[in-house]
Every structure is written in C-alpha cells, then in structure tokens.
Design a protein around this motif. Structure first.
Motif, PDB file in Angstrom:
ATOM      1  N   LEU A  80      54.877  16.868  27.156  1.00 44.90           N
ATOM      2  CA  LEU A  80      54.823  18.155  26.449  1.00 44.90           C
ATOM      3  C   LEU A  80      53.389  18.614  26.200  1.00 44.90           C
ATOM      4  N   LEU A  81      52.499  17.678  25.901  1.00 43.36           N
ATOM      5  CA  LEU A  81      51.117  18.062  25.582  1.00 43.36           C
ATOM      6  C   LEU A  81      50.439  18.810  26.733  1.00 43.36           C
ATOM      7  N   PRO A  82      50.411  18.261  27.963  1.00 43.50           N
ATOM      8  CA  PRO A  82      49.769  19.039  29.030  1.00 43.50           C
ATOM      9  C   PRO A  82      50.505  20.346  29.353  1.00 43.50           C
ATOM     10  N   VAL A  83      51.817  20.356  29.167  1.00 43.62           N
ATOM     11  CA  VAL A  83      52.563  21.593  29.420  1.00 43.62           C
ATOM     12  C   VAL A  83      52.194  22.648  28.378  1.00 43.62           C
ATOM     13  N   PHE A  84      52.145  22.260  27.096  1.00 41.86           N
ATOM     14  CA  PHE A  84      51.716  23.188  26.039  1.00 41.86           C
ATOM     15  C   PHE A  84      50.311  23.718  26.312  1.00 41.86           C
ATOM     16  N   LEU A  85      49.392  22.796  26.595  1.00 46.65           N
ATOM     17  CA  LEU A  85      48.000  23.193  26.826  1.00 46.65           C
ATOM     18  C   LEU A  85      47.864  24.054  28.082  1.00 46.65           C
ATOM     19  N   GLY A  86      48.559  23.667  29.146  1.00 45.67           N
ATOM     20  CA  GLY A  86      48.503  24.448  30.386  1.00 45.67           C
ATOM     21  C   GLY A  86      49.038  25.845  30.197  1.00 45.67           C
ATOM     22  N   ARG A  87      50.122  25.939  29.469  1.00 45.28           N
ATOM     23  CA  ARG A  87      50.702  27.258  29.210  1.00 45.28           C
ATOM     24  C   ARG A  87      49.759  28.114  28.375  1.00 45.28           C
ATOM     25  N   ALA A  88      49.188  27.525  27.334  1.00 44.53           N
ATOM     26  CA  ALA A  88      48.238  28.271  26.498  1.00 44.53           C
ATOM     27  C   ALA A  88      47.040  28.729  27.318  1.00 44.53           C
ATOM     28  N   LEU A  89      46.541  27.855  28.179  1.00 45.37           N
ATOM     29  CA  LEU A  89      45.400  28.205  29.027  1.00 45.37           C
ATOM     30  C   LEU A  89      45.759  29.338  29.983  1.00 45.37           C
ATOM     31  N   CYS A  90      46.946  29.259  30.584  1.00 41.67           N
ATOM     32  CA  CYS A  90      47.374  30.316  31.506  1.00 41.67           C
ATOM     33  C   CYS A  90      47.510  31.662  30.799  1.00 41.67           C
ATOM     34  N   VAL A  91      48.093  31.653  29.613  1.00 43.38           N
ATOM     35  CA  VAL A  91      48.268  32.899  28.870  1.00 43.38           C
ATOM     36  C   VAL A  91      46.910  33.492  28.500  1.00 43.38           C
ATOM     37  N   TRP A  92      46.006  32.640  28.002  1.00 37.71           N
ATOM     38  CA  TRP A  92      44.671  33.120  27.620  1.00 37.71           C
ATOM     39  C   TRP A  92      43.928  33.657  28.850  1.00 37.71           C
ATOM     40  N   ALA A  93      43.951  32.883  29.945  1.00 36.16           N
ATOM     41  CA  ALA A  93      43.220  33.297  31.146  1.00 36.16           C
ATOM     42  C   ALA A  93      43.811  34.567  31.749  1.00 36.16           C
ATOM     43  N   ALA A  94      45.134  34.683  31.754  1.00 42.32           N
ATOM     44  CA  ALA A  94      45.762  35.893  32.291  1.00 42.32           C
ATOM     45  C   ALA A  94      45.336  37.116  31.484  1.00 42.32           C
ATOM     46  N   GLU A  95      45.276  36.954  30.174  1.00 43.76           N
ATOM     47  CA  GLU A  95      44.838  38.061  29.312  1.00 43.76           C
ATOM     48  C   GLU A  95      43.382  38.428  29.584  1.00 43.76           C
ATOM     49  N   ALA A  96      42.515  37.416  29.664  1.00 41.97           N
ATOM     50  CA  ALA A  96      41.088  37.663  29.888  1.00 41.97           C
ATOM     51  C   ALA A  96      40.843  38.298  31.257  1.00 41.97           C
ATOM     52  N   VAL A  97      41.499  37.773  32.278  1.00 42.67           N
ATOM     53  CA  VAL A  97      41.318  38.310  33.629  1.00 42.67           C
ATOM     54  C   VAL A  97      41.910  39.710  33.728  1.00 42.67           C
ATOM     55  N   GLY A  98      43.046  39.933  33.080  1.00 42.11           N
ATOM     56  CA  GLY A  98      43.646  41.270  33.083  1.00 42.11           C
ATOM     57  C   GLY A  98      42.751  42.305  32.418  1.00 42.11           C
ATOM     58  N   MET A  99      42.113  41.900  31.319  1.00 37.37           N
ATOM     59  CA  MET A  99      41.177  42.818  30.649  1.00 37.37           C
ATOM     60  C   MET A  99      39.967  43.106  31.536  1.00 37.37           C
ATOM     61  N   ALA A 100      39.469  42.088  32.220  1.00 34.21           N
ATOM     62  CA  ALA A 100      38.331  42.293  33.119  1.00 34.21           C
ATOM     63  C   ALA A 100      38.711  43.236  34.257  1.00 34.21           C
ATOM     64  N   ALA A 101      39.917  43.068  34.796  1.00 36.55           N
ATOM     65  CA  ALA A 101      40.379  43.953  35.868  1.00 36.55           C
ATOM     66  C   ALA A 101      40.496  45.389  35.359  1.00 36.55           C
ATOM     67  N   ALA A 102      41.052  45.548  34.179  1.00 32.41           N
ATOM     68  CA  ALA A 102      41.194  46.892  33.607  1.00 32.41           C
ATOM     69  C   ALA A 102      39.832  47.533  33.377  1.00 32.41           C
ATOM     70  N   ASN A 103      38.878  46.741  32.893  1.00 29.69           N
ATOM     71  CA  ASN A 103      37.531  47.285  32.662  1.00 29.69           C
ATOM     72  C   ASN A 103      36.851  47.694  33.957  1.00 29.69           C
ATOM     73  N   ARG A 104      37.130  46.985  35.045  1.00 31.21           N
ATOM     74  CA  ARG A 104      36.549  47.379  36.339  1.00 31.21           C
ATOM     75  C   ARG A 104      37.096  48.710  36.819  1.00 31.21           C
ATOM     76  N   VAL A 105      38.291  49.043  36.414  1.00 34.87           N
ATOM     77  CA  VAL A 105      38.869  50.340  36.785  1.00 34.87           C
ATOM     78  C   VAL A 105      38.393  51.416  35.812  1.00 34.87           C
ATOM     79  N   LYS A 106      38.368  51.096  34.527  1.00 35.23           N
ATOM     80  CA  LYS A 106      38.053  52.103  33.507  1.00 35.23           C
ATOM     81  C   LYS A 106      36.574  52.475  33.458  1.00 35.23           C
ATOM     82  N   ALA A 107      35.686  51.539  33.721  1.00 36.09           N
ATOM     83  CA  ALA A 107      34.249  51.824  33.609  1.00 36.09           C
ATOM     84  C   ALA A 107      33.821  52.977  34.522  1.00 36.09           C
ATOM     85  N   PRO A 108      34.185  52.957  35.807  1.00 43.94           N
ATOM     86  CA  PRO A 108      33.808  54.113  36.640  1.00 43.94           C
ATOM     87  C   PRO A 108      34.463  55.411  36.178  1.00 43.94           C
ATOM     88  N   LEU A 109      35.696  55.328  35.678  1.00 44.53           N
ATOM     89  CA  LEU A 109      36.348  56.541  35.176  1.00 44.53           C
ATOM     90  C   LEU A 109      35.592  57.116  33.986  1.00 44.53           C
TER      91      LEU A 109
END
Length: 144
Positions: A80-109
C-alpha cells in the motif's frame, strides 16, 4: 488595416465550433508533449487508484472474511505504501505538468492581447470602461 485570420480568434458569438477548435489546436503546438505527459500521468494515477482499491479490498476481505491476522497481511499492507506514494506523485505531477502546458498556450495569447491593446491605443480604450474590458479579456484567456 486587415488582420491575419490565422492569428485572429474566432469572432465572439459565432457557432463555428470547427473553426474555434482549429484555432485553438493551432496554439497547442508548444504544449502538445506536456499535454500528453499530463494525460499519461493522470492515467497512471487512475491505474494506481484501482490498485489501491484492490489492495484495500483484499486486505479488508482477508482480515474479516478469512480471519487472517495482521502478521499474515504484512505483504499487502507494505504494498500500500508505494501505491499511495505513487498515486500522490502522479496526481501532483499531472497537475504541475498540466499547468505548465496551459501556461505555454496562454502566455502567447496574453502577449498578443497586450500587443493588440497597445496598437489600438487610448482612443479605443476610451470607448469602453477599461477596467471592465481588461477583466473580461483576462477572463477569456483564462477560460482557454
């Protein structure tokens, strides 16, 4: 003065969704890889959520239905420990990468919008309430 239609957004109020989708897709270029990575991380997080649910169901069923002791459940509990940690890491990274992707689109706009407002000059801004117009424009870019 004619505008280049490849850079102009679709006119507000039109129902031409195909044109709007093409216009937005043309701006996704710099963020395609990041968007794909965010999707992959979100998918991995979903898979880990299923693994987490399965492990928890297995542990609870084994303890209650089969009467296994805590010592007998050490291995699934340790998984359970690596699954909990892996899931938390994936959620955090997906959020961070998604925000970076959005900023790459919004900045030129934002930059194009600011340049357009500067080109229009103060005479144009005098027609409307500049604060309300700026707020509306910022909201529209954020909605992208």
């Amino acid at each position: 003065m004619s505008e280049n239609t490849t850079h102009a957004p679709p006119p507000p109020g039109t129902n031409d969704t195909k044109r709007a989708k093409r216009w937005l897709a043309a701006r996704l270029g710099p963020s395609r890889r990041l968007s794909g990575l965010a999707i992959a991380l979100g998918t991995a997080g979903g898979v880990l959520m299923i693994a987490q649910a399965w492990l928890l169901a297995f542990i609870v069923a084994a303890a209650i239905m089969d009467g296994l002791r805590l010592a007998d459940l050490t291995t699934p509990l340790l998984w359970l420990l690596p699954v909990f940690l892996g899931r938390a890491l994936c959620v955090w990274a997906a959020e961070a990468v998604g925000m970076a992707a959005a900023n790459r689109v919004k900045a030129p706009l934002r930059r194009q919008l600011a340049e357009s407002l500067v080109r229009a000059g103060p005479a144009r801004s005098g027609e409307d309430h500049s604060g309300a117009a700026a707020s509306l424009l910022v909201d529209q870019v954020e909605a992208v």
